[in-house]
Scaffold this active site. Structure first.
Site, short mmCIF file in Angstrom:
data_model
loop_
_atom_site.label_atom_id
_atom_site.label_comp_id
_atom_site.label_asym_id
_atom_site.label_seq_id
_atom_site.Cartn_x
_atom_site.Cartn_y
_atom_site.Cartn_z
N LEU A 49 0.86 -1.18 0.00
CA LEU A 49 0.00 0.00 0.00
C LEU A 49 0.89 1.23 0.00
O LEU A 49 1.60 1.50 0.97
CB LEU A 49 -0.91 0.01 1.25
CG LEU A 49 -1.65 -1.29 1.59
CD1 LEU A 49 -2.54 -1.09 2.81
CD2 LEU A 49 -2.47 -1.77 0.39
N ALA A 98 3.24 3.81 -2.97
CA ALA A 98 4.39 3.64 -3.85
C ALA A 98 5.17 4.95 -3.94
O ALA A 98 5.55 5.42 -5.01
CB ALA A 98 3.95 3.17 -5.23
N GLY A 99 5.41 5.54 -2.78
CA GLY A 99 6.25 6.73 -2.71
C GLY A 99 7.71 6.32 -2.75
O GLY A 99 8.06 5.29 -3.33
N SER A 111 8.18 2.42 -3.69
CA SER A 111 8.63 2.03 -5.02
C SER A 111 9.94 1.24 -4.93
O SER A 111 10.20 0.35 -5.74
CB SER A 111 8.77 3.25 -5.94
OG SER A 111 9.60 4.21 -5.35
N GLU A 168 9.84 -1.90 12.06
CA GLU A 168 11.25 -1.50 12.19
C GLU A 168 11.52 -0.19 11.44
O GLU A 168 12.32 0.65 11.88
CB GLU A 168 12.15 -2.61 11.64
CG GLU A 168 13.63 -2.36 11.73
CD GLU A 168 14.14 -2.33 13.16
OE1 GLU A 168 14.17 -3.38 13.82
OE2 GLU A 168 14.50 -1.24 13.64
N GLU A 211 11.06 19.08 4.31
CA GLU A 211 9.81 19.19 3.55
C GLU A 211 9.46 20.67 3.37
O GLU A 211 9.97 21.54 4.06
CB GLU A 211 8.67 18.51 4.33
CG GLU A 211 8.96 17.13 4.83
CD GLU A 211 8.69 16.07 3.77
OE1 GLU A 211 7.75 16.26 2.99
OE2 GLU A 211 9.43 15.08 3.72
N LYS A 254 8.78 9.19 17.60
CA LYS A 254 9.77 8.12 17.69
C LYS A 254 10.20 7.88 19.13
O LYS A 254 10.46 6.74 19.53
CB LYS A 254 10.97 8.46 16.80
CG LYS A 254 10.58 8.40 15.31
CD LYS A 254 11.56 9.13 14.43
CE LYS A 254 11.21 8.98 12.95
NZ LYS A 254 12.03 9.87 12.09
#
Lengths: 438, 438
Positions: B12, B14-15, B19, B130, B191, B206
């Site tokens: 799910l 495909a960034g 990819s 992970e 970003e 995290k």
């Protein structure tokens, strides 16, 4: 097999690691049970003599000198005796009785791994040995599991704390090899017989184990090319520094292309590491494993490479994993299919080299030496010439030459070095060292 | 469930990571099958639009916009959509259909971990993640398994590559915050909306995940104390260097003793790290997790924290583990019992502090300020006073005071800082930073 609420744990050996494992099993019993999902019940500790002094006082009622009998009443056997026998036989007996095994025995795994793994696989038992390489550092499990979907290309590892301590003393405190060894011995970093460490045998065993896990191939420890650090001098450390490098004893496992295609090269030697490489900052008795994987890129795992309590951490991690498997069922980790990658001889491996020579200080010598190198196809990148003391016998003046080569094949360099040795203008080949991690 | 020779894998997203996962699943199909003991068959890739440009051209017949239908025909679902919805619903649907899940979705795991883990545990499915923390670096598995027999006391982690890149530029190249952010943006480290990184939200998610694994306790990301790096100036970097330190944005999970006993402190802030600490050498966009365990001592895990192909390595490691479980049977790893350690508020945590003030340059000011600190029980270890530019409005001369404190409690320091702020001789409190890793 015991009921599902208790796992019977037998400990073989109560040296510096074993006594810490016993202590933690007893002191942290409740916490470990919560972690494992089952109580870990230390049912006995096999020792050679009941009244030796130990790092931690194991309750007398747990001690026994009959390891063979102890193994028969355990669900998991922790082997911390070391050496080949009786460790090998005891592990085979444990596995035959259906017990899982946790061991820190690098010599045994390197020499008899396939035999032990086959025996375990036949009965669905598990042999884990995280403590065998790089002490407390979790490295075997990450190689086997976390990187299982990646392709490992190279491992450069500092896996012998004693030799790292010695080389680090020489590099950072200017010690001679003799002084550094003396300090290492006094601080407990070096055994009375330093051969295993200093001559690289210990690192070679670990290189074999790392290569097995990284490349899924059997690599006997004797197949690892090996040079020790005994001949490293303060002068070489200085020459390394002048080249922007520091000398580390590396265990290397690498995917290389040899004359007949892709294969594995495993080797242990003191190498020149660029100062800015993460491995160059591994000081004292610490260990580090630098892994280059196709997708993940460079990774480094760093920590204490030895020490009783530190290594006990790795043993207990394996034990809790084995216990969870007992609770959950299922076969757990197996060693995986063995690939058929050939072992590539050292002669087919390439590196940059630093060659230090003492030569006669007279006109034309540099040209002659450059000629010998060129003839063998070894291309010179840098030359530093400095005055050396006059020869004691002849009184003739000498010069030191430190030659840095472009990337060259090992066999070509060795041929060249042999030709240099017999050249009348070369008084001595002081050292031949490889660059790694560039 | 498919037969035992093929594992149906649904992807799910495909960034940049997805990819690469697709590429490796297709290009390294044979090698992965050998590693996993079963063929990993990519049965479909769910994307938002069928004709977006991708880092790697996924065969058109695999693409679908119907993620819900795809999930129903998979044994393992790899979720790399990111964000909360529809990722959460799709994972719950996958688990309900009996599939294992591999995800790199830190926001989702931090916010809805317990809900997802419970749903998986009810049907014996596995959720692994992970890739959610520190990209390619194997850290979750070592925490959960290798260190399962040890007691983790503290984790200091550089888990946000963007902010590490920015701070490293400022430290090593003398950039201002603005210049460093501009470079980070141009090189793809930041970003268009830098808030998640720069303000520490990403690191806080995290930290929550690391705390959960280290301490077996639920820690919501909102409970993590958080300060970002937006206000860090070149001057603070210089003050840090003068104190032998470098500034790093740390995610910290620590076992501490608060007013009512032992608990967990989780916090994210720019901290002063001694130059000789291994974390100080983590440059550029790299990540590192420094773990202090009772038995193992200090360990460090270092590598690439982001990047499509690097993170794909972690995803594929989880996938191969899930596949092995399908072959071998057994439930695999569960999240384990959750301990009831309370969360300790930041006010009860202690550290050494560096406080930078701009003050009026007239007799007696230093004595007054020292008095305010002493009254609050904050003991001064070092003071460096230097001339500052005269006040633009009043023309009055000013001085810079950089105060290093002895170990003090956060609430005492904050009270002191508030008192200083309202003191007539204090022009401005420039910064309050904590030392870590000492």
């Amino acid at each position: 097999m015991s009921d599902l609420r208790t796992l019977r744990v037998a400990l073989l050996g109560a040296g510096s690691v074993g006594s810490q494992v016993a202590r933690i099993l007893i002191e942290d019993r409740a916490e470990l049970a919560a972690r494992a999902g089952i109580t870990l019940d230390l049912v006995g500790v096999a020792v050679r003599s009941l009244d030796s002094a130990r790092d931690w006082d194991i309750p007398a009622e747990l001690l026994t000198t009959d390891a063979t009998a102890l193994v028969q009443r355990a669900d998991v056997v922790i082997e911390l005796i070391g050496g080949i026998e009786p460790a090998r036989t005891l592990i085979l007996e444990a596995v035959a009785a259906g017990a899982d095994v946790v061991t820190g025995n690098k010599a045994l795994i390197a020499a008899h791994g396939p035999e032990l793994f086959d025996a375990a696989a036949r009965v669905g038992a598990l042999i884990s040995y995280e403590a065998a390489v790089a002490g407390a550092i979790p490295i075997l499990r990450p190689l086997r599991e976390s990187l299982a979907g990646d392709k490992i290309n190279r491992i450069l590892a500092i896996v012998n704390g004693s030799t790292n301590f010695i080389l680090d003393r020489m590099d950072r405190f200017g010690d001679t090899m003799e002084q550094a060894q003396k300090t290492a011995f006094e601080l407990g970093f070096l055994e009375a017989d330093p051969t295993l460490d200093v001559d690289g045998y210990d690192a070679a065993q670990k290189a074999a184990i790392l290569a097995r896990l990284a490349f899924h191939a059997d690599v006997p420890a004797e197949a690892v090319y090996r040079e020790g650090i005994a001949d490293i001098t303060a002068e070489q450390i200085r020459d390394a520094a002048a080249a922007g490098a520091t000398i580390k004893l590396l265990a290397i496992a690498e995917r290389v292309t040899g004359e007949h295609g892709e294969g594995i090269s495993t080797r242990v030697y003191p190498a020149l590491i660029p100062k800015e490489h993460p491995l160059a900052s591994v000081h004292g008795g610490n260990n580090a494993v630098f892994v280059e994987a196709a997708a993940a890129g460079p990774l480094m795992f760093y920590g204490a490479g030895a020490g009783g309590v530190q290594t006990a951490s790795a043993v207990l991690g394996d034990l809790v994993s084995a216990a969870r498997r007992h609770v959950a069922g299922g076969p757990g980790l197996t060693e995986g299919a063995t690939a058929k990658l050939p072992l590539i001889p050292i002669g087919e491996v390439s590196a940059r080299y630093q060659i230090a020579l003492r030569v006669s200080d007279r006109p034309g010598v540099l040209a002659q030496i450059a000629g010998i190198l060129a003839e063998a196809g070894v291309s010179v990148e840098t030359v530093v010439q400095s005055a050396a003391e006059a020869d004691e016998v002849s009184g003739e003046h000498a010069a030191m030459l430190v030659i840095g080569t472009h990337t060259s094949r090992e066999d070509a360099v060795q041929n060249t070095v042999n030709a240099l040795r017999s050249h009348e203008a070369v008084r001595a080949v002081i050292s031949v060292l490889r660059f790694e991690g560039e």
